[in-house]
Each structure stands twice: as C-alpha cells, then as structure tokens.
Design a protein around this motif. Structure first.
Motif, PDB file in Angstrom:
ATOM      1  N   ASN A   3      47.596  64.200  43.497  1.00 45.04           N
ATOM      2  CA  ASN A   3      47.827  65.251  42.515  1.00 45.04           C
ATOM      3  C   ASN A   3      46.742  65.185  41.451  1.00 45.04           C
ATOM      4  O   ASN A   3      46.610  64.185  40.752  1.00 45.04           O
ATOM      5  CB  ASN A   3      49.208  65.086  41.865  1.00 45.04           C
ATOM      6  CG  ASN A   3      49.492  66.158  40.832  1.00 45.04           C
ATOM      7  OD1 ASN A   3      49.037  67.293  40.939  1.00 45.04           O
ATOM      8  ND2 ASN A   3      50.245  65.803  39.803  1.00 45.04           N
ATOM      9  N   MET A  60      43.587  70.737  35.903  1.00 47.96           N
ATOM     10  CA  MET A  60      44.101  70.262  37.196  1.00 47.96           C
ATOM     11  C   MET A  60      43.337  70.888  38.361  1.00 47.96           C
ATOM     12  O   MET A  60      43.874  71.052  39.458  1.00 47.96           O
ATOM     13  CB  MET A  60      45.618  70.498  37.304  1.00 47.96           C
ATOM     14  CG  MET A  60      46.383  69.751  36.215  1.00 47.96           C
ATOM     15  SD  MET A  60      48.170  69.863  36.358  1.00 47.96           S
ATOM     16  CE  MET A  60      48.671  68.730  35.037  1.00 47.96           C
ATOM     17  N   ARG A  86      47.313  74.730  38.154  1.00 52.46           N
ATOM     18  CA  ARG A  86      48.474  74.742  37.279  1.00 52.46           C
ATOM     19  C   ARG A  86      48.858  76.189  36.961  1.00 52.46           C
ATOM     20  O   ARG A  86      48.051  77.105  37.203  1.00 52.46           O
ATOM     21  CB  ARG A  86      48.198  73.947  35.994  1.00 52.46           C
ATOM     22  CG  ARG A  86      47.235  74.615  35.037  1.00 52.46           C
ATOM     23  CD  ARG A  86      47.076  73.805  33.763  1.00 52.46           C
ATOM     24  NE  ARG A  86      46.384  74.615  32.763  1.00 52.46           N
ATOM     25  CZ  ARG A  86      45.754  74.142  31.707  1.00 52.46           C
ATOM     26  NH1 ARG A  86      45.731  72.854  31.498  1.00 52.46           N
ATOM     27  NH2 ARG A  86      45.171  74.948  30.850  1.00 52.46           N
ATOM     28  N   PRO A  87      50.090  76.401  36.471  1.00 50.71           N
ATOM     29  CA  PRO A  87      51.072  75.409  36.026  1.00 50.71           C
ATOM     30  C   PRO A  87      51.771  74.726  37.197  1.00 50.71           C
ATOM     31  O   PRO A  87      51.860  75.272  38.291  1.00 50.71           O
ATOM     32  CB  PRO A  87      52.063  76.246  35.207  1.00 50.71           C
ATOM     33  CG  PRO A  87      52.001  77.597  35.836  1.00 50.71           C
ATOM     34  CD  PRO A  87      50.562  77.781  36.235  1.00 50.71           C
ATOM     35  N   LYS A  88      52.256  73.540  36.897  1.00 53.23           N
ATOM     36  CA  LYS A  88      53.051  72.761  37.850  1.00 53.23           C
ATOM     37  C   LYS A  88      54.338  72.373  37.142  1.00 53.23           C
ATOM     38  O   LYS A  88      54.292  71.903  36.001  1.00 53.23           O
ATOM     39  CB  LYS A  88      52.300  71.494  38.271  1.00 53.23           C
ATOM     40  CG  LYS A  88      50.983  71.723  38.992  1.00 53.23           C
ATOM     41  CD  LYS A  88      50.240  70.397  39.137  1.00 53.23           C
ATOM     42  CE  LYS A  88      48.926  70.572  39.875  1.00 53.23           C
ATOM     43  NZ  LYS A  88      48.104  69.347  39.823  1.00 53.23           N
ATOM     44  N   GLY A 117      53.988  68.775  36.360  1.00 57.48           N
ATOM     45  CA  GLY A 117      52.735  68.367  35.743  1.00 57.48           C
ATOM     46  C   GLY A 117      52.033  67.230  36.456  1.00 57.48           C
ATOM     47  O   GLY A 117      51.655  67.332  37.620  1.00 57.48           O
ATOM     48  N   GLU A 169      53.579  66.228  39.827  1.00 57.11           N
ATOM     49  CA  GLU A 169      53.897  67.280  40.790  1.00 57.11           C
ATOM     50  C   GLU A 169      53.794  66.747  42.220  1.00 57.11           C
ATOM     51  O   GLU A 169      52.806  66.111  42.601  1.00 57.11           O
ATOM     52  CB  GLU A 169      52.939  68.461  40.616  1.00 57.11           C
ATOM     53  CG  GLU A 169      53.222  69.637  41.520  1.00 57.11           C
ATOM     54  CD  GLU A 169      54.422  70.466  41.073  1.00 57.11           C
ATOM     55  OE1 GLU A 169      54.847  71.347  41.827  1.00 57.11           O
ATOM     56  OE2 GLU A 169      54.934  70.226  39.941  1.00 57.11           O
ATOM     57  N   ARG A 203      53.894  73.673  26.981  1.00 52.66           N
ATOM     58  CA  ARG A 203      53.390  75.037  27.133  1.00 52.66           C
ATOM     59  C   ARG A 203      53.729  75.887  25.909  1.00 52.66           C
ATOM     60  O   ARG A 203      52.924  76.718  25.473  1.00 52.66           O
ATOM     61  CB  ARG A 203      53.938  75.655  28.421  1.00 52.66           C
ATOM     62  CG  ARG A 203      53.287  75.078  29.677  1.00 52.66           C
ATOM     63  CD  ARG A 203      53.620  75.854  30.916  1.00 52.66           C
ATOM     64  NE  ARG A 203      54.955  75.625  31.401  1.00 52.66           N
ATOM     65  CZ  ARG A 203      55.333  74.613  32.177  1.00 52.66           C
ATOM     66  NH1 ARG A 203      54.443  73.704  32.538  1.00 52.66           N
ATOM     67  NH2 ARG A 203      56.572  74.495  32.597  1.00 52.66           N
TER      68      ARG A 203
END
Length: 277
Positions: free
Chosen positions: A57, A63, A81-83, A86, A89, A265
């Motif tokens: 990951n 990312m 991302r988003p994951k 994070g 993930e 976020r």
C-alpha cells in the motif's frame, strides 16, 4: 503466507527534506526511486521467507509515489486516494504479517521529518491515554485484526518508537537523525541488505506468534492546532470535546482508524492542507 506492506516515504533511505518527499520538490523523483528500492528490498525478504502473496500500500501523501513498473513483480500495489483505511488500506485478518517501510516518528519528536499524519495541523494524538503517532496507531490497528507488525524501517527515532510499542518488532534504522531535516545516512546498498535480512528474521520470529483479534473498545484523542477544526468535528456523532482544541471518541479500533481519516479530510478542507503529509 500473505504479507502486507505499508510504505511511507519520510523514513526511506537517503531522504531528509520536504523536497525529497513532496510532489514538485526538486529531489522528489529521486525520492520515488529510493522508496521503490526500499520497498523492493522488503519484498525480496518476504519472498525469501516464503511469502506467496504480497500487497504493497502506497501510504504517503498523494499515495501515488511508487511507480508501478518499478515495483518488484511478485508484489501487487494499492495506489491513489482517497482510501477508507488510508495508510492501512487493504489490510485484512487474512494477512499473516505486516511490514512498515519508510516510517517516521510522531509529532514533537526529534526525528527526520517527524509529524503525525497532517504536518503542523495535528499537535498530539493519544490512544487510550498513551501518546501515539503513525507507528503506534498502525501497530495497534493491525493487532486488533490479529495481524502482527513484524518489521519496520525508518530513521533511528522511528525504530525506537516502534520498539517502545512492541520490542518484538524487528527494526532497521536506515539513517540516524541529527535534526528534523538532517541525518547521517546509511549507505544505500547496506541499508537495502539490512531491510531484506530484517524482514526474513521478523517473519521467522513471528511465524508462530500472532495477536488475538479483538473487538474491544478504545479511546482516540486528538489535539489540533486549530480550535476551528476541533469545533467543526464536534458535529460528527460520537465526537466529544476535551478542551477547545482537543476531541475524542470511542469505538473498535479499526472503525476509529477509518473515522480518523474522515477527521483529516474535514481538517484539510478547513485549513487548505493536504490530508496526509
């Protein structure tokens, strides 16, 4: 044997400055190459130890740091991302072990590029009253799933933080911090060999040891630099105020980890900072 690798960037061999780890930085492209080399060393160690399934990951910043074609062919990559989870993930109870590559120490420590998730916006984090950063939170969340953290690489400060959480974790210091943006660097070839050997040793040591999955409730507390961020987050059900800049909530740790990503976020939208530094 299924292995999960979470790869951050600040603790990668040879990197010491924001220009090394942030897109647009003058040495970022070199930093991406160094990140791939550290990750590939960990993958080689996992393969040598008998891993049959390896997922990596990309856990840093946007990312999208690891170039897919630069990754070892026996590993799959989670990118972008988003994951929901994070930096973790894709981690599941089916994984036999976790490896953290390129990690850094928490905010307030004298480590290379030290911080906790959001650069200057997060001042402190506590898990069940204990100060925690990205290392401790990753370790505890993985343990909740029954997955042991077997090896970690980073600077000497990150390694000390990991062993303070769990002295059975095999660590590799690829550099020694002189200050937040300065370090004595281990030669790259030597560092990569050490990473490979540490992963082999870590997986061997943990082959018969694994934490028991748990649904126990934990308390996550975060102190923000901005009282506005803390005040806004109180609008999320279950979040309570400790003081004007500090909030906390309770729950099962994997749920808290995902909720914490939502907090970041929201904070990013209020402060015009990226959600991950």
């Amino acid at each position: 044997m299924r292995i999960y690798i979470s790869a951050d960037m600040e603790g990668i061999t040879g990197l010491v400055d924001a220009d090394d780890v942030q897109p647009g930085g003058r040495d970022y492209e070199r930093g991406r190459q160094m990140m791939a080399e550290d990750v590939n060393a960990a993958v080689r160690g996992a393969v040598a130890a008998g891993a049959t399934d390896i997922v990596v990951n990309d856990a840093h910043g946007p990312m999208r740091n690891l170039v897919p074609e630069a990754l070892h062919p026996q590993a799959r990559l989670i990118r972008g991302r988003p994951k929901h989870m994070g930096m973790l993930e894709g981690l599941t109870p089916e994984h036999d072990a976790m490896i953290c590559v390129g990690y850094h120490s928490r905010a307030g420590t004298l480590g290379v590029l030290s911080h906790s998730f959001m650069g200057h916006e997060i001042e402190d984090i506590w898990l069940d009253g204990r100060p925690v950063g990205e290392i401790g939170l990753a370790h505890a969340t993985a343990a909740t799933l029954g997955v042991p953290l077997v090896a970690l690489t980073g600077d000497d400060s990150a390694c000390a933080e990991a062993t303070a959480w769990d002295d059975s974790v095999t660590t590799v210091a690829v550099k020694s911090a002189h200050d937040r943006f300065a370090a004595e660097l281990r030669p790259a070839a030597e560092a990569h060999q050490a990473i490979e050997e540490a992963v082999i040793a870590g997986l061997s040591a943990h082959s018969r040891k694994a934490p028991t999955p748990t649904s126990n409730s934990s308390t996550l507390t975060v102190r923000w630099q901005s009282a506005s961020v803390a005040s806004t987050l109180l609008g999320i059900p279950g979040v309570t105020s400790v003081d004007s800049r500090t909030i906390e909530t309770h729950g099962q740790l994997t749920s808290l980890y995902r909720l914490f990503g939502v907090w970041m976020r929201v904070a990013a939208s209020l402060t015009n900072q990226p959600p991950y530094c």
